[in-house]
Scaffold this active site. Structure first.
Site, PDB file in Angstrom:
ATOM      1  N   HIS A  45      -4.025  -6.342  -3.039  1.00 38.10           N
ATOM      2  CA  HIS A  45      -2.954  -6.040  -3.999  1.00 38.10           C
ATOM      3  C   HIS A  45      -2.441  -7.352  -4.559  1.00 38.10           C
ATOM      4  O   HIS A  45      -1.666  -8.059  -3.910  1.00 38.10           O
ATOM      5  CB  HIS A  45      -1.810  -5.295  -3.314  1.00 38.10           C
ATOM      6  N   HIS A  47      -1.096  -9.566  -8.218  1.00 40.53           N
ATOM      7  CA  HIS A  47      -0.729  -9.704  -9.628  1.00 40.53           C
ATOM      8  C   HIS A  47      -1.096 -11.106 -10.098  1.00 40.53           C
ATOM      9  O   HIS A  47      -0.582 -12.097  -9.567  1.00 40.53           O
ATOM     10  CB  HIS A  47       0.769  -9.491  -9.819  1.00 40.53           C
ATOM     11  N   LYS A 131      -4.459   2.728 -10.547  1.00 39.90           N
ATOM     12  CA  LYS A 131      -3.105   2.491 -10.046  1.00 39.90           C
ATOM     13  C   LYS A 131      -2.112   3.495 -10.623  1.00 39.90           C
ATOM     14  O   LYS A 131      -2.040   3.695 -11.836  1.00 39.90           O
ATOM     15  CB  LYS A 131      -2.657   1.070 -10.421  1.00 39.90           C
ATOM     16  N   HIS A 169       2.150   3.121  -6.109  1.00 38.30           N
ATOM     17  CA  HIS A 169       3.480   2.535  -5.954  1.00 38.30           C
ATOM     18  C   HIS A 169       4.387   3.684  -5.538  1.00 38.30           C
ATOM     19  O   HIS A 169       4.785   4.513  -6.363  1.00 38.30           O
ATOM     20  CB  HIS A 169       3.968   1.896  -7.255  1.00 38.30           C
ATOM     21  N   HIS A 207       2.128  -1.711  -0.481  1.00 41.10           N
ATOM     22  CA  HIS A 207       3.313  -2.456  -0.058  1.00 41.10           C
ATOM     23  C   HIS A 207       4.343  -1.567   0.646  1.00 41.10           C
ATOM     24  O   HIS A 207       5.485  -1.437   0.209  1.00 41.10           O
ATOM     25  CB  HIS A 207       3.943  -3.227  -1.217  1.00 41.10           C
ATOM     26  N   ASP A 290       0.787  -8.471  -2.678  1.00 43.39           N
ATOM     27  CA  ASP A 290       1.671  -8.162  -3.791  1.00 43.39           C
ATOM     28  C   ASP A 290       2.291  -9.438  -4.345  1.00 43.39           C
ATOM     29  O   ASP A 290       3.439  -9.439  -4.801  1.00 43.39           O
ATOM     30  CB  ASP A 290       2.773  -7.177  -3.374  1.00 43.39           C
TER      31      ASP A 290
END
Length: 405
Positions: A45, A47, A131, A169, A207, A290
C-alpha cells in the site's frame, strides 16, 4: 534469518507512550551487534503521487522494497487500464537507473467502472487490484463510490471471475458517524455484507486501525464463522504508524499535523490489538506502509492534508515493533512472504539486511518544490536497513570496527 545472539524483551515490555521514543537508548546486550537478513520486502500500500512529488519520493521506496501496490488516487484518478499503464511508465522514469523496483498498478473504482475494464486490467499484466474509496473518505476520494451494491455489483462479480483483489479503504463517510467509529461501522454495514454476498471476492482491508478490524480479519467475531472456509480471500495491511502511535500522538505538546493520517489514529487498546495480530505469525496480515507524502506547507496549515511520509523509516519501525514484542522470528513473513502469497506472486529473490545500528532521521527532506517531513523527523532509530552491495559494504565496515574495538 537472525545472524547474532538475540535477547528479546518480554511482550509486556512493549510500549510507545508518546510520539517521541528513546530509540538511541542502548541495551545492556549491545554486543554482539544484531543483524537480520530478510527476503526483500514489498509494500502492499503505497502513495507515490505524480509530478515533482513522484520524482522526490519514489527513490525512497525503491531503496528498500522490491515491489509496491501503487494507490490510484491522483488528480484525475487512475480509473482505466490505459491510465494505469501510463502512470506506471511515469513511475519507472522516476526511479534510479540501477533500480529493480516494480510498481504494481491499481484501478480507482467509481460508480461508472465497467466489467470490461476489469477484463482489460487483468489482461494488461500490470494492474493487480482495484481500490475502493468511499466518496469523500480521504485524499482525492471525491470521485469514489457512492453506492457499492447499487452501482458496482457487476464490476465486483467480474473481479471474482478474474481473481482481481478489491483493496478497501474501510471507513463510512456519513457525517453522523464519529470519525473514530467509521471503521467499525464500515465493517458492519458494508464489508461484512459484501463478503457474505461474494465470498470468493479477494478483499484486502487496508491500513486497519481497530481491534474490530483485527477480529474481522481473523474471523473471530460472532456471526463470521462462514469465513473460516474462505481464509484465503480476506487479508489486511498494517502501517507503521498504526502499530506505534495512538491518538494521543495527535495532540501531545500541541497539534501534531505530521501524525495526522486517515484512517485517524485510534485508542491505545486498538494499537495493542493490532500489534498482537501482526506479531502472532498470522498469514492474514502483511506490510503496507500507506506512505503518503505531502509538501510541508500542505501539512502545516489551517486545513492540513492527511498522510504520513514513512517510506525512509518504515522497515526500521516494523523491526522495532517486532523486536519489542519478542517476535523477530516472525518479521520476515510479515514483510516478505504473506503479501506475495495472497496476491499469488513469487517471493523476491533479493535480500535486505537490517543491522542494529543507531541512525538519525533527517529533520526534513528538501526538494526544488519545498520540504517533506518524514515520520519521526529528528529522532534516532535502532535498526538500519541496507540492500544488495550496500548491505555487504555495511557488514564489512561493522566487522572491521568490531575487530578494532
Amino acid at each position: 534469518m537472525i545472524n547474532s545472539l538475540v535477547f528479546p524483551r518480554p511482550s509486556g515490555a512493549f510500549k510507545f507512550a508518546s510520539t517521541r521514543f528513546d530509540g538511541s537508548r542502548k541495551s545492556k546486550y549491545s554486543k554482539p551487534r544484531m543483524e537480520l537478513t530478510l527476503t526483500q520486502p514489498d509494500d502492499w500500500h503505497l502513495h507515490l503521487r505524480d509530478g515533482d512529488l513522484l520524482q522526490a519520493v519514489a527513490p525512497h521506496s525503491a531503496k528498500h522494497f522490491g515491489r509496491a501496490i501503487i494507490m490510484p488516487n491522483l488528480k484525475p484518478p487512475i480509473t482505466t487500464t490505459a491510465a494505469a499503464v501510463a502512470y506506471r511508465e511515469s513511475i519507472l522514469k522516476a526511479l534510479p537507473a540501477d533500480s529493480n523496483f516494480t510498481p504494481l498498478m491499481t484501478l480507482y473504482l467509481t460508480d461508472k467502472t465497467s466489467p470490461n475494464e476489469i477484463k482489460l486490467a487483468r489482461r494488461s499484466g500490470v494492474v493487480f487490484a482495484v481500490k475502493l474509496y468511499p466518496a469523500g473518505a480521504t485524499t482525492n476520494s471525491q470521485d469514489g463510490v457512492t453506492d457499492l451494491f447499487g452501482k458496482c455489483l457487476p464490476v465486483l462479480e467480474e473481479m471474482v471471475e478474474e481473481n482481481m483483489p478489491l483493496l478497501v479503504h474501510g471507513e463510512v463517510t456519513d457525517p453522523d458517524v464519529d470519525v473514530f467509529d467509521r471503521e467499525k461501522v464500515f465493517i458492519d454495514t458494508v464489508l461484512q455484507p459484501l463478503i457474505q454476498r461474494l465470498p470468493r471476492l479477494k478483499v484486502v482491508m487496508e491500513h486497519i486501525t481497530t481491534m474490530d478490524a483485527v477480529r474481522f480479519v481473523e474471523s473471530g467475531e460472532e456471526g463470521l464463522k462462514f469465513l473460516f472456509s474462505t481464509v484465503g480471500f480476506l487479508a489486511a495491511t498494517v502501517t507503521p504508524q498504526h502499530l506505534i502511535l495512538n491518538r494521543n500522538a495527535l495532540f501531545q505538546g500541541g497539534l501534531q499535523p505530521h501524525n495526522y493520517c486517515l484512517p485517524v489514529l485510534k485508542r491505545e487498546t486498538h494499537r495493542q490489538a493490532i500489534v498482537s495480530a501482526v506479531t502472532s505469525g498470522s498469514k492474514r496480515f502483511f506490510l503496507g506502509t500507506d506512505s503518503a507524502p505531502h509538501e510541508k506547507q500542505r501539512k502545516e496549515c489551517s486545513c492540513g492534508c492527511a498522510g504520513i511520509f514513512n517510506a525512509p523509516v518504515a522497515l526500521s519501525l516494523y523491526a522495532k515493533v517486532f523486536e519489542e514484542a519478542g517476535a523477530l522470528d516472525k518479521l520476515e513473513a510479515f514483510t516478505s512472504f504473506n503479501g506475495p502469497e495472497f496476491y499469488g506472486l513469487p517471493r523476491n529473490t533479493a535480500k535486505i539486511k537490517l543491522t542494529k545500528a543507531s541512525w538519525k532521521i533527517p529533520d526534513s527532506l528538501s526538494f526544488s518544490f519545498g520540504n517533506i517531513i518524514p515520520m519521526f523527523a529528528g529522532e534516532t532509530l535502532e535498526w538500519q536497513p541496507c540492500v544488495g552491495e550496500n548491505a555487504d559494504m555495511l557488514n564489512e565496515v561493522q566487522e572491521v570496527g568490531a575487530n578494532k574495538g
